[in-house]
Every structure is written in C-alpha cells, then in structure tokens.
Design a protein around this motif. Structure first.
Motif, mmCIF file in Angstrom:
data_model
loop_
_atom_site.group_PDB
_atom_site.id
_atom_site.type_symbol
_atom_site.label_atom_id
_atom_site.label_comp_id
_atom_site.label_asym_id
_atom_site.label_seq_id
_atom_site.Cartn_x
_atom_site.Cartn_y
_atom_site.Cartn_z
ATOM 1 N N THR C 203 43.506 35.026 43.234
ATOM 2 C CA THR C 203 43.951 36.399 42.979
ATOM 3 C C THR C 203 43.212 36.984 41.777
ATOM 4 O O THR C 203 42.722 38.112 41.829
ATOM 5 C CB THR C 203 45.473 36.435 42.760
ATOM 6 O OG1 THR C 203 46.087 35.522 43.659
ATOM 7 C CG2 THR C 203 46.021 37.829 42.992
ATOM 8 N N PHE C 204 43.158 36.204 40.693
ATOM 9 C CA PHE C 204 42.402 36.689 39.546
ATOM 10 C C PHE C 204 40.916 36.841 39.885
ATOM 11 O O PHE C 204 40.256 37.765 39.417
ATOM 12 C CB PHE C 204 42.580 35.749 38.348
ATOM 13 C CG PHE C 204 43.873 35.949 37.612
ATOM 14 C CD1 PHE C 204 44.209 37.199 37.112
ATOM 15 C CD2 PHE C 204 44.756 34.907 37.406
ATOM 16 C CE1 PHE C 204 45.410 37.402 36.423
ATOM 17 C CE2 PHE C 204 45.958 35.097 36.721
ATOM 18 C CZ PHE C 204 46.277 36.345 36.229
ATOM 19 N N ALA C 205 40.383 35.932 40.711
ATOM 20 C CA ALA C 205 38.969 36.024 41.059
ATOM 21 C C ALA C 205 38.674 37.309 41.834
ATOM 22 O O ALA C 205 37.676 37.990 41.573
ATOM 23 C CB ALA C 205 38.544 34.799 41.866
ATOM 24 N N VAL C 206 39.534 37.657 42.773
ATOM 25 C CA VAL C 206 39.312 38.880 43.553
ATOM 26 C C VAL C 206 39.560 40.125 42.698
ATOM 27 O O VAL C 206 38.840 41.124 42.795
ATOM 28 C CB VAL C 206 40.174 38.892 44.827
ATOM 29 C CG1 VAL C 206 40.118 40.247 45.521
ATOM 30 C CG2 VAL C 206 39.704 37.791 45.775
ATOM 31 N N LEU C 207 40.564 40.067 41.850
ATOM 32 C CA LEU C 207 40.765 41.181 40.921
ATOM 33 C C LEU C 207 39.502 41.412 40.101
ATOM 34 O O LEU C 207 39.032 42.547 39.958
ATOM 35 C CB LEU C 207 41.950 40.878 39.995
ATOM 36 C CG LEU C 207 42.156 41.863 38.848
ATOM 37 C CD1 LEU C 207 42.478 43.254 39.361
ATOM 38 C CD2 LEU C 207 43.253 41.381 37.896
ATOM 39 N N GLY C 208 38.938 40.333 39.575
ATOM 40 C CA GLY C 208 37.711 40.457 38.797
ATOM 41 C C GLY C 208 36.580 41.055 39.607
ATOM 42 O O GLY C 208 35.813 41.887 39.120
ATOM 43 N N THR C 209 36.488 40.647 40.859
ATOM 44 C CA THR C 209 35.447 41.176 41.743
ATOM 45 C C THR C 209 35.559 42.693 41.876
ATOM 46 O O THR C 209 34.559 43.420 41.777
ATOM 47 C CB THR C 209 35.590 40.532 43.140
ATOM 48 O OG1 THR C 209 35.439 39.120 43.005
ATOM 49 C CG2 THR C 209 34.556 41.078 44.098
ATOM 50 N N LEU C 210 36.774 43.171 42.086
ATOM 51 C CA LEU C 210 36.952 44.606 42.315
ATOM 52 C C LEU C 210 36.804 45.409 41.021
ATOM 53 O O LEU C 210 36.330 46.544 41.039
ATOM 54 C CB LEU C 210 38.298 44.858 42.997
ATOM 55 C CG LEU C 210 38.320 44.388 44.453
ATOM 56 C CD1 LEU C 210 39.737 44.373 45.006
ATOM 57 C CD2 LEU C 210 37.428 45.274 45.323
ATOM 58 N N ILE C 211 37.201 44.827 39.889
ATOM 59 C CA ILE C 211 36.930 45.497 38.614
ATOM 60 C C ILE C 211 35.422 45.591 38.397
ATOM 61 O O ILE C 211 34.901 46.626 37.972
ATOM 62 C CB ILE C 211 37.615 44.743 37.455
ATOM 63 C CG1 ILE C 211 39.142 44.874 37.546
ATOM 64 C CG2 ILE C 211 37.116 45.254 36.106
ATOM 65 C CD1 ILE C 211 39.903 44.072 36.490
ATOM 66 N N LEU C 212 34.719 44.505 38.714
ATOM 67 C CA LEU C 212 33.259 44.527 38.560
ATOM 68 C C LEU C 212 32.625 45.585 39.449
ATOM 69 O O LEU C 212 31.712 46.315 39.029
ATOM 70 C CB LEU C 212 32.677 43.150 38.883
ATOM 71 C CG LEU C 212 32.804 42.123 37.759
ATOM 72 C CD1 LEU C 212 32.428 40.736 38.252
ATOM 73 C CD2 LEU C 212 31.917 42.505 36.575
ATOM 74 N N ALA C 213 33.085 45.690 40.684
ATOM 75 C CA ALA C 213 32.506 46.680 41.592
ATOM 76 C C ALA C 213 32.736 48.097 41.073
ATOM 77 O O ALA C 213 31.854 48.962 41.157
ATOM 78 C CB ALA C 213 33.106 46.519 42.993
ATOM 79 N N PHE C 214 33.916 48.322 40.516
ATOM 80 C CA PHE C 214 34.234 49.623 39.919
ATOM 81 C C PHE C 214 33.269 49.916 38.764
ATOM 82 O O PHE C 214 32.631 50.978 38.712
ATOM 83 C CB PHE C 214 35.685 49.565 39.430
ATOM 84 C CG PHE C 214 36.169 50.745 38.644
ATOM 85 C CD1 PHE C 214 36.018 52.040 39.097
ATOM 86 C CD2 PHE C 214 36.815 50.546 37.423
ATOM 87 C CE1 PHE C 214 36.505 53.125 38.356
ATOM 88 C CE2 PHE C 214 37.308 51.613 36.683
ATOM 89 C CZ PHE C 214 37.142 52.903 37.153
ATOM 90 N N GLY C 215 33.137 48.950 37.874
ATOM 91 C CA GLY C 215 32.231 49.143 36.746
ATOM 92 C C GLY C 215 30.784 49.286 37.170
ATOM 93 O O GLY C 215 29.984 49.965 36.517
ATOM 94 N N TRP C 216 30.457 48.637 38.297
ATOM 95 C CA TRP C 216 29.084 48.657 38.778
ATOM 96 C C TRP C 216 28.624 50.058 39.183
ATOM 97 O O TRP C 216 27.440 50.367 39.143
ATOM 98 C CB TRP C 216 28.920 47.720 39.973
ATOM 99 C CG TRP C 216 27.690 46.892 39.935
ATOM 100 C CD1 TRP C 216 26.384 47.322 39.971
ATOM 101 C CD2 TRP C 216 27.633 45.459 39.853
ATOM 102 N NE1 TRP C 216 25.541 46.250 39.937
ATOM 103 C CE2 TRP C 216 26.275 45.097 39.867
ATOM 104 C CE3 TRP C 216 28.600 44.467 39.791
ATOM 105 C CZ2 TRP C 216 25.867 43.755 39.809
ATOM 106 C CZ3 TRP C 216 28.194 43.159 39.733
ATOM 107 C CH2 TRP C 216 26.840 42.808 39.741
ATOM 108 N N TYR C 217 29.565 50.871 39.607
ATOM 109 C CA TYR C 217 29.191 52.258 39.879
ATOM 110 C C TYR C 217 28.658 52.902 38.599
ATOM 111 O O TYR C 217 27.700 53.680 38.633
ATOM 112 C CB TYR C 217 30.377 53.038 40.448
ATOM 113 C CG TYR C 217 30.529 52.920 41.948
ATOM 114 C CD1 TYR C 217 29.566 53.448 42.793
ATOM 115 C CD2 TYR C 217 31.622 52.292 42.510
ATOM 116 C CE1 TYR C 217 29.707 53.365 44.172
ATOM 117 C CE2 TYR C 217 31.772 52.200 43.891
ATOM 118 C CZ TYR C 217 30.805 52.734 44.715
ATOM 119 O OH TYR C 217 30.932 52.646 46.080
#
Lengths: 442, 442, 442
Positions: C203-217
């Motif tokens: 769960t934390f790993a996927v949360l991190g993934t989606l935060i990263l994708a957001f920041g990646w924009y």
C-alpha cells in the motif's frame, strides 16, 4: 491587425494572475490537513487513531464553516479591514481572499488536536475548535494582519506568513489545553518520572511531515500573494519581486531544522532518531515562517538550525520539568520554534530591512507577548470551563479502551491486533470501520 | 525604451496563462487517483488490498490510453465538437485540452472499482474499464459538454464540473456492476440480514479522503478553465470572473457534507463514525460539483449538508433493502449525492442564473435520467455478458483466499498476518510483494 | 481612462508569470520526496523502515544545503553558466532558478537510497549524499545543461528533463553502490540462487508510486519552464509553445509503462504483479523524461511500453546474473529505462526535430557513456573507500536486528510485531518511536 494599449488593461491582468496564484497556494495549504492527519495519527497508539483522524476532519469541517459565518467577521471588526463573507456584500472573487485567510485559520486550529490526543472528549475538542475559529484566532489576526496595531519606536511587528500568528498561537494553545487536561494515564509514574508511549506508525508520521513540507511552500511562498501590482498605471511585480528569497529561506531553514534536531538527538543518545529528524524539519519551517521575506541565507541556516536544535531540549523540558503531556510535541515544533523565529527577526534580516534593531526586537517581543497572553487566557478559560462541567476528558475506562471504540464505535485496524487494543477488548472485536451506521445495532 | 501596443498581444497572453492553469489543475485531478487508491484500499480487507491497488493503477493506464486512441474521438463524434488526439491533426497544445478531458474521464472510470471490490475478476474489470473509456463515458460527455443537446423550455442542462456527468455516472455504473456481480461471500446471512465486513485501515481511507479533497479543488475550481478571454480585442477575465464563488461553495459544501454525515450517524448510533465523516466530506464535494459556479453560500450549506446526511440513509437502503454489496459506498457518495446536487440546481442558484425554476428543474431531470439510463443499460449489458461467459467473478476458493494471491501472486503485508488471511493461507506464506518475476518459479 | 503601451512591459509580465510556473512545479518536484519515501519504505522489511525514512529526510536536508553551499557553484564552474547562490551576488529571484535546479539534484540523490537499503551505514550513506550533491551530480549537469559540451556531427545531446542526467545517473549510481556494498544477508543462497525478501507494505509502495507520478508532471511538463519570452520586444510563448506535447507524451508513456511491465510479468508468471505494474508506471515515466518535448504519440507508446517491459527482464538479470541486490529495483526503473529513452530519441522524434538520425544517436550514446562512466567511477571510488575504512556496512548483528533499532533507536510499528522483528528482538521491546530523546536513558 493592430492593438491599442487599452486592450491589455494591467488591472485585469494583475487580477487574473494574482487570483490564480492565491488559489493554487490555498489548495496547497488546505492539503496540509492531510499532513497533520498523518503526522498525528502516526504519533498516537493504534487504539486512538480514528479519534485523531476524526478530529482532523472535523477541525476543517466545523472550523471553516464557523470561520465563514463568524470568524472572518470578528477579524474584520477587530482589525478594521477585511471581508465578512456571509453577511458582507462582496464580489464573487472576494471569496478567494476569504479562502486564503481560512486555510491559515484552520492550520492554527488543527495544531491543537495533536497536543490533546488520547484523552480529550470529542465534544470538548469540537467546542474549543468552534471558539478558536469564531473568536480566539480572529482576535489574533485582527490585532496583527488586519489591524497592524503592534509596533514600537516606528518598527512594526513583523510576521510574514504566520510563524507567531498561526503556528506560535497554535502551539501555545495546544500546550495550554494539554496542561489543563492533564497527562494520559500511564504517562507518568508515581515518582513523577515519564514513560514513553510510542506512536503506532513512523511511516504515517513521516508521510505527514513531507505532505506538510509540500503544503508549507504554499504557506510561506504563497504569502507573497501579489504576483503583479499596478503602480502609476503600469504593471509591476508585487510581493513577487522578492519571492525567490522566500523560497530559498524556506528551503534552507527546513533542511537545517532536520539536521539540527537530528544532531542534538544524536549527541544526547548516540542515535539519529527518525521522529526528531521529521519534527525538526517542521520546526525549521515554523522557525522561518515569520521572516522568510527578510532573512539572509546564513540567517536561514541559523534560524532553521536553532529551531530544530531546540526541539529535543524543549520537549524534554515540557515532559520532565513541566510534566505536560504534549502528545505530538506541538509546542516544541510550532510554539517555541515560532517564537524563536519571530524574535530573531532583526538579527538575521537583510540590510535595509530594519531601522532600529532594538526597537524592532521590542516590537517583536510585544507581538509575541500579546498573542501568547491572549491565547493562554482564552484557551485556559475554555478548557477549565469544560473541565469544571466534567466534559473535558473521557472516563478512565474509555481512555483505557481507546477513544476509537468509545467515541467513534470503530477500530482502525481490525485485522492487525495492536497489543494493548487486544488486551483492552478482551477478545471482543468491535464493529469497527463499519461502512453502515446501524445494520448490527438496529 | 518604449513599447508599442502590439508588443503584448492579449491572445498570446491569454493562451499562455490559460494553459498554465489548465495544466496545474489537470495535475491535481490526476492526483485524485492516489486518493481513490488509498480510500478504496483502506475500505477492503487486507487480503484484497493489492487487487484494489492494481485496479486503480490499471484503470488509469489502460483507460487513459484507450481514451486517447478511441474515447475522445467518440465524444467528438457524438457531440460534434472536440479533439481526437490520435488521429486528428491538432496543434501540440490541443493535447492540454485533451489531458484536461482525460483526467475527468478517468475519475468516472475509477469510481467503479470500489463497488466491485473483493470478487470481480481482474480481466472483467479491465474489460469494463476499456469499454467505459472507449464508449460509455464518451457518449455521456458527447450529449452534454461536447454536444449540449439537453435542455427544456430554454433552460440548458447545467453540470459545471461533472457532478452528474462524472460522479453520478460513476456511482450509478458502480451500483449496476455490483448488483450484477452479486455480494461478496459472507456479506449476507441466509435470512437476508447483512454482515459488516470492516476495511483493513481507516488511516489509509482518511488519507485518501483528504487527497481527494485536495484534488477536487482542481476538479471544481479548475473547471473555471479560462482565466482570460479576449473580448473585442481586449483582455478580460473569462470564467475566472466568478472563480471565487466556485472556491467558496466547494469549501463550504465539503465541510457541511462531513458534518451532515457525522450528525446523522451520531443520531442513529450515538457515535461519530469516522468513515461516515470522511465519506460525508466527499459526498458534500460530489453534491456541489454540478453547481459550484451558481450556488449561493446558504445553498452550499444546504447542498453539502443534505449530500452528507443522505449518505448513511442511502447506504443502509442499498445494503438492507436492495441487498447490493457496494463495498466502498460509491453509490451514496458519488451517485445519489451527484443526482441530488444536480437536481437542486435551480433552487439554490444565485439570482439571475435561472430563467424558469420549473423548466430548469425539468432540464436537470432529463439530463439525470438520460445519463442514468444510458449508464445502467450499457454497464448492465457488459457485466451480464461477462457473467454469462463465466468471466465476471473469481471462484469461491479464490475469493476466500483473497484476490491478492489468486489474481496477483502477492501478499500486501507479508509481515503482518491479518486474521482471515492467515487462516485462509494455512500458514503457507505466498511469494508476496516480490520484486522479481520469477526467481522462485523459474 | 486610457493606457499607454508602456503600462504593460512584456518583460515584467513574462518574469512574473514564469516565476509562478517555476515555483509551482518546483513544489511538485519537491513532493516527489514523499513519493520516494513511501515507495522505498513499502519495499523494505518493517525492521528497516525508519532507516529508509530517515535516509530520505536527510537526503533532502543535507543534500539541498550542500547543493546550495557547494554543488551549484561547482556546476556553474564546470558548465560556465549558472548561479552560485551562497557566494554569488544574485538578485532575490535568482533563488527561484536555484531551487528549480536543486529539486532535480535531490531527485538524483534520493534514488540511490533505495538500492542500498537494509545494510548501508547511515554515516556512509550521508557521506555519499554529501559528495553527490557537492560534486558528482554537479559535474553531470555542468557538462550537459550548464555547459552543453556534448554533441556529434552538429547534433547536440538531448535530455529535456533529466531522463539520463537525473534518473539514469541516479539509477547507475544506485547499482554501483549496491554492487560494492554486497547483498543483504540471506538474499542469496550458497549455490548462488536468489531469495525473495518481500517488502512490508504494498500500500505504501503504490501510494509512493502515485505521488511520484503526480510530482513527475512538475518534473517533465515543468521543464517547459518559460511560459513567455519576449522576442523583438513582443510577448511570445516560450517553451510553452509545445507544452501540450510534453504533457501528452508523459501521460501516455506512464500508462504504457504500467501496461508493459504488467504484461511481461503476466507472461512470465500468469499473474499481474502489483509491484511490477507500479514500478512499470515509473519506468515509463523515466523512459520519456529525456524526450517528452520531441516524441510523437506513437513514440510515447513505444518508449513507455519498452521501458515498462524491460523492467522484469532487467531486474531478473541484475538479480540472477549479476547477483546485485538492488533492493528497490532502482536500476531497472531509473537506470536502464533512462538510458533506453535517451537512446531512442532520434527514432521517435517528430519530423524536423533531428537533422541526422545517426549523428543524433551517436550524440546520445556519447552523453549516456560520459554520464554513466563518470557516475560509476565516482560512486565506486567513494563506496570502496568507505568499505576499506570499514564504514560502509553495518555489522551482521545490526543487520539481523534491523537498522531501525541499531541506527535510529526506534521501532517503526511497536504495536504490530513483524515476524522477523519479533524474533530478532527476542521479545525485548525497544524504546521505539520515542518522542523524547532521553527520559528513559538519562
């Protein structure tokens, strides 16, 4: 095709761009509620997590509605300027300025919840939040940002983004409330020595820290709220003329806060305590929040480093000398760090910012004293009144059982038995995290 | 140095600033996927968390690609306007408008995953997502935002940011799919009474709620997508002329949604249920989403309060009367709240917004009926077809074991044995959360 | 009232709007630290979570301060352009550009922490981070973005947002450090076969993934950093003229990365591995990061799909052939995906972008080789030196016990006994997640 000069009215241009900036940073500041929720949830035991989360949700929900209906009007009344949205006849876009003020107000409000964790009654906390949003905080902004009444010898009280007005106020309110409430059961032994009650998840605490730091860029840099102004009919940069300094000092102070707290913790125990590093990062942010617009780069290092470094020392003092159970360390993080940065203003300012260092320091002292005094008195009165009415604190049985079950009828982690929770429940699994309100009970 | 008027072309100025705003809010709306992922993960049991997370990741990944290649073209075809990125010959910056549309489309898509949690086959869910992104949702936007076909007596169907088009549609689709799939094993007893199956983490659920609320500011306020327009050759504020109202009503409705749901839950059970407060906050947001641009401040209180207050009631009706296992309460949160706000439009609008209240109400009714009817039929057809082919639902053994192991070959929390998971696994630890795809199996 | 043309100076206008954009995207990129923290925390065992979180907090805190005092000066020195904030005499708003550079630098730095998880000494990691921020990364940007020294046959090395300069560099540095450190205890059997050590929370790993994708924009789209420029005295769109392409290719490559990795994992094992889908999404983002401004839509599908698809293959190669314990798969996600996208540049570019495909490919090859060579040598020297001094790795006892206790004196989840942690602790609960630094020890 040719254009006449009239076709780009600098007033229209400035309005649109400024609105965009204020909206974006208001969203960022709102997001700090997610940060507070995670930071505080991580620092409490698993039996009190849902209570902490609910308080965070209701701080925002109750608080922002009250601030809309009452608080912003009180602030305008005290300060002689501003906008009372519910009963004023403002233009639609005046609401943008209201929202910008509201997210600051709600930050002050939510800080308190971390101090009173684990034993305050929900109705007591909500009552206090109501009064904070309606009166206590609006008076603070009324005498400062709205009214600008505080100065000494020609030097005005300087608090750019709320290091004292928001964070100092919140931290001091939290400490006062925690003092009146008394410590959690088991926090102190009979001989007065303290027990450590570890929080249930460092991961959530650090997540909350980083969400807060993200939102804090909105808080500090966003307070440079005017991208453009119109001067003598011409477009010019407003507060944005020095926005880069705000961004830099915020960054450096946050970094040095984390290092300062980590270093002091390491010197005390030989270990780099994770939670001190996280809270130190926040203390560094609090420390610079009053003065990011005027501080030199070396000043940001000093302010951040001291704000972080004082954290373990002040926390220990609060815990061991004052015997106050400030669960989430909100006073060392928001209170003392906010006071520190506010008072350091004239000593770390860029040249030309301050006329008289001594007068400026006295103005800062007056501001700190006024805000602290009002906050302590108002907060103390409310919590003592709640206590006298027997409404401040849950029963010892409910505190032992955990507030999640007693106040909310839920269990935060029904599949992962926390040691204490299981003991307290005696094996009886509560109907927790139910998505219905009554299928079992009806 | 002097400038001629030609040097600031208002068209260039408006384009650049509008692009910036649309990009920022599109990023915020994208971030709602993190919110949905956490909200839904928190509301399912630990044995199904990875399945829920994977569905969220693939909803975005499959859905946005399909919407790029097919869906946006279908919407343009139906509505007679818009941009089909893959096969059109648009300018580079037309892609910004496409992305803005795509993040709304993916919000509708991801809502469904919460309703079918814990028993849908991954391939069934992905198939439905493909069709939703390719056809089902594009038809909805084609007849509304793109085509503006719905009106009555001169009053056009009004849905500012997708209260019905996105959230109502998603909530209704979720309910339909959950009905066809049937409830999870153990959800109902033989006598038809319901069992509560608590989710595994309120903390993740509340985190998701607050991330969603943050992104929602992009969703609602961002739909005021034109900061500037050029009118008669002059720069003027576009939708930003009233952006403050959108920001205020969104804030107040969210707050009152949380309070409304918490209050009704408290009246029903004597406890302030955390999950109801969180979902109520979201229901308040859904409620205002169709009408944030036209609603008065007191209207926002009413819409938010009713949208929150209906949540426990409608959830109970769905659960106990309709016997539908809508796991994450997506219908009461997105469906009924979206319908409610859409229908309340003429009754809470600022003066001058609506010509005929009755005609406007009928136009809203027509829009709601058209979208609901199409969504129910299209969704029902797809899921009944999948069911007929034996592809809709996992086997009872897999459902008992948990979808994480059966569909994904992972365990979400290998070190923290959830009660049920441990029993189902019989002590055999699955090769979970592996970071390789085959070292053990090859 | 009439305006003269002078009243909206396009230079002032461009400065204010560009500052706003760069600030917003810098905040987004900063937020990626929350993403990395969660992604990495989720992928390590519960006994090492606090260590991973502390490394993330200190990477930012130590790194950004060092980059301020030293690193940005080194980059300017090597590249012959840029701004050395601490010792230069820049204007306040030059700090905005510095912050923009700093958040990229810290992204490169933090990638390394995922590779060396579970066995590196904190002081070793901090020493390396210091040198990375002071010298290693600044040399990379000095020869590329700041100096633009690399080209071949008239074609310049192209790396728009740091696919090679930031992510490739970070991934290669991580692999090098992990190689020198050696694998975690128990990662390989005596016969050389690998054991899977699952992380503690998907769960934390996927949360991190989606935060990263957001920041990646912010990372990719934000690198189109000039909304407006002034050309011949007139306002014009700067890099924003094609910002829509950057947004679209970033979106599509991310989506296809998730699908590509999921598909390959499914082909290998018959299951859609959640962590591969998440890391594939990130690999798709890395793949496009060098070239989002020039890639066609079909090119984004190819680059994303290949970047995702190579992930399970390259991970298996690193693990089973090279026997390197890259805990969080940072090389397949950031290293090989970054190299891949950088090298594909001329083959997927829009027409007119590249003069000679072969020359452009060679220029890309030279850039990749130069960055990879320097990174491997510099990183290898530092970690071999630390190893020679006996400072690289914790003792086997500490590694067995977990780094949280040995390095930080905390336990991340004191109420949820992880299997291993409990065994290692022998029932002795450590004074974990203490909010004080000494009440027990003093």
């Amino acid at each position: 095709m040719s254009y006449t000069a009239l076709q780009v009215d600098p007033t229209v241009l400035a309005e649109g761009v400024n609105l965009m900036w204020v909206l974006v940073v208001s969203f960022l500041i709102f997001f700090m509620h997610a940060g507070f929720a995670m930071l505080e949830a991580g620092q409490v035991r698993s039996k009190n997590v849902a209570n902490q989360l609910t308080k965070n949700l209701l701080t925002w929900s109750v608080g922002v509605t009250v601030f809309f209906l009452i608080g912003s009007g009180i602030s305008s009344l005290v300060g002689g300027s501003g906008f009372s949205p519910a009963f004023g006849a403002g233009a639609a876009n005046d609401y943008v300025g209201w929202l910008f003020g509201a997210v600051f107000a709600m930050t002050a409000a939510t800080i308190v919840s971390g101090a009173v964790a684990g034993r305050a009654k929900l109705r007591a906390y909500i009552t206090y939040t109501f009064l904070l949003a309606a009166v206590i905080y609006p008076v603070v902004t009324g005498i400062t940002w709205a009214g600008a009444y505080i100065s000494f010898g020609g030097e005005a009280f300087h608090d750019f983004a709320g290091g004292m007005i928001v964070h100092g106020m919140g931290g001091i309110a939290g400490l006062t409330a925690a003092y009146v409430l008394g410590p959690r059961m088991g926090r102190y032994n009979e001989d007065g020595s303290a027990n450590v009650i570890p929080g249930h998840s460092l991961t959530f605490a650090v997540l909350g820290t980083l969400i807060l730091a993200f939102g804090w860029y909105g808080f500090n840099v966003g307070t440079a709220a005017t991208v453009f102004v119109v001067e003598d009919g011409s477009l010019a940069l407003g507060a944005f003329a020095t926005v880069g300094r705000v961004a830099m000092t915020t960054t450096i102070a946050m970094a040095c806060g984390a290092m300062g707290a980590g270093l002091v913790a390491w010197l005390k125990t030989g270990k780099v305590d994770t939670l001190y590093v996280a809270n130190g990062l926040l203390a560094g942010l609090v420390g610079i929040t009053a003065i990011p617009d005027t501080t030199t780069w070396w000043g940001a290092i000093i302010v951040g480093g001291l704000a972080g470094g004082q954290l373990p020392v002040v926390f220990s003092f609060i815990e061991n000398r004052m015997k106050i159970d400030d669960v989430c360390a909100v006073f060392p993080v928001h209170g003392s760090a906010g006071v520190l940065g506010t008072l350091l203003f004239p000593f770390v300012a860029t040249s030309g910012t301050v006329g008289s260092v001594i007068n400026a320091f006295i103005a800062q002292l007056i501001g700190v004293a006024a805000i602290a005094g009002w906050t302590i008195v108002a907060t103390g009165v409310v919590w003592y009144a709640l206590k006298a009415a027997g409404q401040a604190r849950v029963t010892p049985e409910h505190e032992q059982e955990g507030l999640d079950v007693s106040e909310h009828g839920v269990e935060t982690y029904p599949e992962f038995g926390g040691g204490e929770s299981v003991v307290a429940d005696g094996g009886k699994v509560s109907p927790s995290m139910r998505t219905d309100g009554g299928s079992q009970d009806d």
